[in-house]
Enzyme design. Structure first.
Site, PDB file in Angstrom:
ATOM      1  N   TYR A 190       0.123  -4.072 -11.638  1.00 51.37           N
ATOM      2  CA  TYR A 190       0.305  -5.341 -12.337  1.00 51.37           C
ATOM      3  C   TYR A 190      -1.032  -6.038 -12.550  1.00 51.37           C
ATOM      4  CZ  TYR A 190       2.694  -9.801 -13.351  1.00 51.37           C
ATOM      5  OH  TYR A 190       3.175 -10.952 -13.934  1.00 51.37           O
ATOM      6  N   SER A 213       3.016   0.438  -7.168  1.00 49.62           N
ATOM      7  CA  SER A 213       3.437  -0.920  -7.475  1.00 49.62           C
ATOM      8  C   SER A 213       4.062  -0.965  -8.877  1.00 49.62           C
ATOM      9  CB  SER A 213       2.254  -1.874  -7.324  1.00 49.62           C
ATOM     10  OG  SER A 213       2.675  -3.213  -7.338  1.00 49.62           O
ATOM     11  N   ASP A 239       6.151  -4.863   3.320  1.00 52.74           N
ATOM     12  CA  ASP A 239       5.677  -5.204   1.981  1.00 52.74           C
ATOM     13  C   ASP A 239       6.325  -6.511   1.518  1.00 52.74           C
ATOM     14  OD1 ASP A 239       4.865  -5.310  -0.655  1.00 52.74           O
ATOM     15  OD2 ASP A 239       5.255  -3.183  -1.055  1.00 52.74           O
ATOM     16  N   HIS A 283       2.023  -3.898   1.319  1.00 46.53           N
ATOM     17  CA  HIS A 283       1.939  -3.341  -0.037  1.00 46.53           C
ATOM     18  C   HIS A 283       0.880  -2.249  -0.141  1.00 46.53           C
ATOM     19  CE1 HIS A 283       3.204  -3.488  -4.158  1.00 46.53           C
ATOM     20  NE2 HIS A 283       1.988  -3.735  -4.610  1.00 46.53           N
TER      21      HIS A 283
END
Length: 345
Positions: A100, A193, A279, A316
């Site tokens: 992202y 991700s 996460d 994460h």
């Protein structure tokens, strides 16, 4: 049946054991398949490769090409195509989707796959460059929604940013198959991700991928994630709804067309998953649901091989270099021997 490494309770979510007893229910729109068939059919009317030109670099052990291919609505999408120098026939092409707010960056920023001997197509994210990395692909669409990437055009599935991004991701596989020296039967989708969410979408929309590797996937069990975490990107959707309270029904409907769990159900390629159980960015329940439901709706008597590694004390970032080593060894086994891949999963 997947391999689970570590089953400790996560600080952000329920334990994997509990989630398996009470799996999340991701509701599919009745016209989900028709929606994506029509979207991809429209994109396929444009020849996929627009331009492929050598890119001068200071890297002596790899060759790099600047690639432009036709994505959603035939619009140009940029990518770096990197291959080990002097290797006439790499074993496979790895198509990697960025996270992202990232773009393709500069050539040479991501060398794991070409250094491991693979051809590597690193795909730009339209309209996302500048938040975490540079890129070269605009997103020339405006529609009602929020000011952030995750809320751009979010009031209808037709206008949503991720409809365009998923279409670009599928077209990247078409481009990879047409590139010089590529084996069209050995294309692998990889992502972390947001890139993991895009790779899952590709696995659900492309029938003949050689393999799939995802870590900490975004866009999985989205309806629950926007209620569970305030961290971006999911938090951006929650903050949008905190202001636009009347838009919740429309937003939830839009999100149902891009959920990675729904795509995962339709997938057929062998798959490798990695998830950090602490996460807070992409709650682990979503990735676990995608793994557990992977291939259930693909119309095959036997589900595709899949392998899962969880990291009880990581967020994460997941398993980082440890996980990359596991990915490299797993993919090598899959490409060398389908029998070995099945037993590994």
């Amino acid at each position: 049946m997947g391999i689970v490494v570590g089953v400790s309770r996560a600080s952000i979510d329920l334990s994997p054991a509990h989630l398996r007893r009470h799996p999340p229910t991701v509701v599919e729109p009745a016209d989900f398949d028709r929606f994506w068939e029509a979207t991809l059919a429209a994109a396929a009317t444009t020849p996929v490769l627009v331009d492929v030109r050598p890119e001068p670099t200071d890297l002596r052990l790899v060759d790099v090409w600047d690639v432009t291919f036709a994505g959603f609505a035939g619009e140009p999408v940029r990518a770096w195509y990197t291959r080990p120098a002097g290797v006439p026939a790499p074993p496979a092409t790895v198509v990697e989707y960025a996270g992202y707010g990232r773009g393709r960056g500069l050539p040479g920023e991501r060398l794991t796959w070409p250094v491991a001997g693979y051809a590597h197509l690193l795909v730009d994210n339209r309209g996302q460059a500048g938040l975490h990395a540079s890129g070269d692909t605009p997103d020339p669409h405006a529609a009602p929604g929020g000011p952030t990437i995750a809320t751009r055009g979010i009031l209808t599935p037709e206008d949503y940013h991720y409809r365009r991004l998923v279409t670009d991701a599928v077209r990247a596989v078409d481009a990879a198959r047409a590139l010089p020296g590529a084996d069209p039967t050995r294309v692998v989708a990889v992502g972390n991700s947001q890139g993991g969410g895009l790779a899952l979408a590709v696995a659900g929309l492309v029938d003949d991928l050689a393999a799939l590797l995802v870590t900490a996937p975004f866009l999985c069990d989205i309806q629950r994630a926007i209620e569970l975490t305030d961290a971006s990107p999911y938090g951006e959707i929650g903050r949008y709804l905190a202001v636009h309270r009347e838009a919740e029904e429309a937003v939830r409907r839009t999100l149902s067309y891009v959920d990675g769990v729904t795509f995962a159900r339709r997938a057929t390629a062998p798959a490798h998953f990695g998830i950090g159980l602490r996460d807070t960015v992409c709650p682990p329940a979503g990735g676990l649901a995608a793994h557990d439901q992977y291939g259930v709706a693909a119309g095959r008597a036997d589900r595709p091989a899949r392998e899962l590694h969880t990291y009880p004390f990581n967020g994460h970032e997941g398993g980082e270099a440890v996980h990359v080593r596991r990915q490299l060894r797993w993919l090598d086994a899959v490409l060398r021997s389908p029998v070995a891949a099945a037993s590994a999963g």
